[in-house]
Structure formats: structure tokens, C-alpha cells
Design a protein around this motif. Sequence first.
Motif, PDB file in Angstrom:
ATOM      1  N   GLY A  87      -2.836   7.361   6.309  1.00 16.74           N
ATOM      2  CA  GLY A  87      -3.831   7.211   7.032  1.00 16.74           C
ATOM      3  C   GLY A  87      -3.632   5.827   8.001  1.00 16.74           C
ATOM      4  O   GLY A  87      -4.671   5.246   8.403  1.00 16.74           O
ATOM      5  N   ASP A  88      -2.263   5.755   8.202  1.00 17.59           N
ATOM      6  CA  ASP A  88      -1.857   4.375   8.727  1.00 17.59           C
ATOM      7  C   ASP A  88      -1.216   4.914  10.031  1.00 17.59           C
ATOM      8  O   ASP A  88      -0.309   5.802  10.122  1.00 17.59           O
ATOM      9  N   PRO A  89      -1.898   4.571  11.423  1.00 15.40           N
ATOM     10  CA  PRO A  89      -1.244   5.012  12.534  1.00 15.40           C
ATOM     11  C   PRO A  89       0.261   4.690  12.624  1.00 15.40           C
ATOM     12  O   PRO A  89       1.067   5.207  13.240  1.00 15.40           O
ATOM     13  N   VAL A 117      -4.620   8.548  -0.667  1.00 21.04           N
ATOM     14  CA  VAL A 117      -4.551   8.198   0.716  1.00 21.04           C
ATOM     15  C   VAL A 117      -3.911   6.762   0.939  1.00 21.04           C
ATOM     16  O   VAL A 117      -4.514   5.709   0.053  1.00 21.04           O
ATOM     17  N   ASP A 118      -3.000   6.750   1.703  1.00 20.03           N
ATOM     18  CA  ASP A 118      -2.298   5.275   1.937  1.00 20.03           C
ATOM     19  C   ASP A 118      -3.253   4.830   3.194  1.00 20.03           C
ATOM     20  O   ASP A 118      -3.013   5.405   4.361  1.00 20.03           O
ATOM     21  N   ALA A 119      -4.396   4.084   3.011  1.00 18.47           N
ATOM     22  CA  ALA A 119      -5.232   3.787   3.906  1.00 18.47           C
ATOM     23  C   ALA A 119      -4.688   2.622   4.553  1.00 18.47           C
ATOM     24  O   ALA A 119      -4.701   1.195   4.236  1.00 18.47           O
ATOM     25  N   LYS A 174       0.689  -1.135   0.129  1.00 15.47           N
ATOM     26  CA  LYS A 174       0.236   0.110   0.291  1.00 15.47           C
ATOM     27  C   LYS A 174       1.013   1.354  -0.015  1.00 15.47           C
ATOM     28  O   LYS A 174       0.847   2.168  -0.851  1.00 15.47           O
ATOM     29  N   THR A 175       1.906   1.268   1.076  1.00 15.93           N
ATOM     30  CA  THR A 175       2.580   2.461   1.129  1.00 15.93           C
ATOM     31  C   THR A 175       3.684   2.648  -0.240  1.00 15.93           C
ATOM     32  O   THR A 175       3.723   3.859  -0.704  1.00 15.93           O
ATOM     33  N   THR A 176       4.030   1.749  -0.642  1.00 13.69           N
ATOM     34  CA  THR A 176       5.005   1.680  -1.785  1.00 13.69           C
ATOM     35  C   THR A 176       4.236   2.120  -3.085  1.00 13.69           C
ATOM     36  O   THR A 176       4.824   3.256  -3.736  1.00 13.69           O
TER      37      THR A 176
HETATM   38 MG   LIG Z   1       2.090   0.892   4.836  1.00 13.96          MG
END
Ligand SMILES: [Mg+2]
Length: 210
Positions: A37-39, A85-87, A15-17
Motif C-alpha cells: 500500500g506504499d506508492p 498490508v504494508d501500509a 514496516k516493509t521489513t
Molecule cells: Mg516501506
Amino acid sequence: MTVYAVVNTKGGVGKTTIAVHLATMLARAGQALLIDGDPQGSAASWAAWRRDGEFSPSPTTTVLLGKAVFNEGKALSQGFDNVVVDAGGRDNGGLRSALLLAQRAVIPVGASNLDAAAMTDLLTVVELAKDYNPDLDVRVLLNRVDPRTKDTAEMLEWLAEQNLAVMDARVCERVAFRRAIGEGATVQEINKKDQAAVSEIEALFKEITQ
Ligand SMILES: [Mg+2]
Ligand SMILES: Nc1ncnc2c1ncn2[C@@H]1O[C@H](COP(=O)(O)OP(=O)(O)OP(=O)(O)O)[C@@H](O)[C@H]1O
């Protein structure tokens, strides 16, 4: 203005990549906002490394969690041409909010039975989101593909049974992606460029933005 949400409840699928690559490529075309959007804040860490590495252009990056992804995200996105959005899978409220805010959702998945099994929860959330956001365009992206195995063909069959749209673009498992993220960069920006990685990510960009 288009909002792209990169979502999956499963961790480690990319996701982040994918989110930081999309956001950086969008930043070349106009004002881009990247919402982490990731803690765990991985996209925000990448942005901090990026400032040290003096790469440009950069998406404006902010961290929003839970319902703020939708509420704050809606207000913040007004000044931008594109939003990504990186959910993070750890924040269920954030995932739902991202799917409400977005016009396009990309679901990176690996090609294994475990990846398929882990998608059941996500599919329920996506179906629910479509009730409130009927125009949401949802597409699965095969990431970390290993072309030597039959896993991809099996995954594609399974995805077809779920009536999920799958992107033509695919991203293989390549060291360049890991290296790029660690440097606050993209695969286009690192030294000793991996041309295959660049082609894959650019094909993905073209397909998702058209
Ligand atoms: Mg990630
Ligand atoms: N195509 C790829 N080739 C090689 N490594 C990859 C690829 N995509 C992702 N990775 C690596 O896999 C790991 C997980 O990727 P990433 O952090 O993007 O996933 P994520 O879904 O955001 O994970 P999390 O759920 O922890 O937030 C990272 O080490 C990343 O560098």
C-alpha cells in the motif's frame, strides 16, 4: 481469514521489513496475500527480487493505493487464508483503508524521542479507525532495538502512558534484515544465517498469529 496491517506514518521504522517477513511465514501455512500500500512500492520490489532468487513459498503480491486498499483489498482477500498490508506512510488514504480492512495492526517503532513524537498523528488515525472497526487489535512492535542504550526503557514508559499494547517480541538492529530484503528473501532463507534474527522474527510471528 485474518488481515494484518503493518502501519506507521513515520518512514524507515521497518514496516516493509516486518510485512514481507510476516507474509512469507504465513505463506508457509496457507495462501497468503501481500498488499503493498506504499506508492514507493518497496514490498513489490522485494517480490520481484524474490522471483529472481527462486525462494519459495511466496506470498501473492499486489499493489493497491488509497481507498483501493480497502475496496479492492476486501474483494481480493476472499481467496486467501491470510493477508498482510504494508501500509506506507506516504499514502494517508491507504493507511486509513488498511486499518479498516485489518483485524490486527502492528506498529513498528524505533526507540527514540523522535519516534515517539512522530506517533501523535498515527494515534489519532488509530483512534478514528477503532470507531469504525471496534475489534481492531493494535500492538506496537519495538524494531531496530539497540540493547546497549536506555532508549527502549524510556520508549516503553512513554507507550504505557499512551495506553498502547506493546508486543513482548522485539526485533534488534541486525544486518541480516537489511541483507535479506535486498535479496528478496527473509532472514530464515539467506546464507550465513543470523540465528538471533531468526529467533526474533519467529517469536514475533508466534505472538501476532496466536
Ligand atoms: Mg516501506
Ligand atoms: N531490525 C532491523 N535491523 C536492521 N535494519 C533494519 C531493521 N528493520 C529495518 N531495517 C532497515 O531499515 C530501513 C527501513 O526499513 P523498511 O524499509 O522496512 O522501513 P519502512 O517503514 O517500510 O520504510 P518506508 O517508510 O521508507 O517505507 C531499511 O534499510 C531496512 O533494511
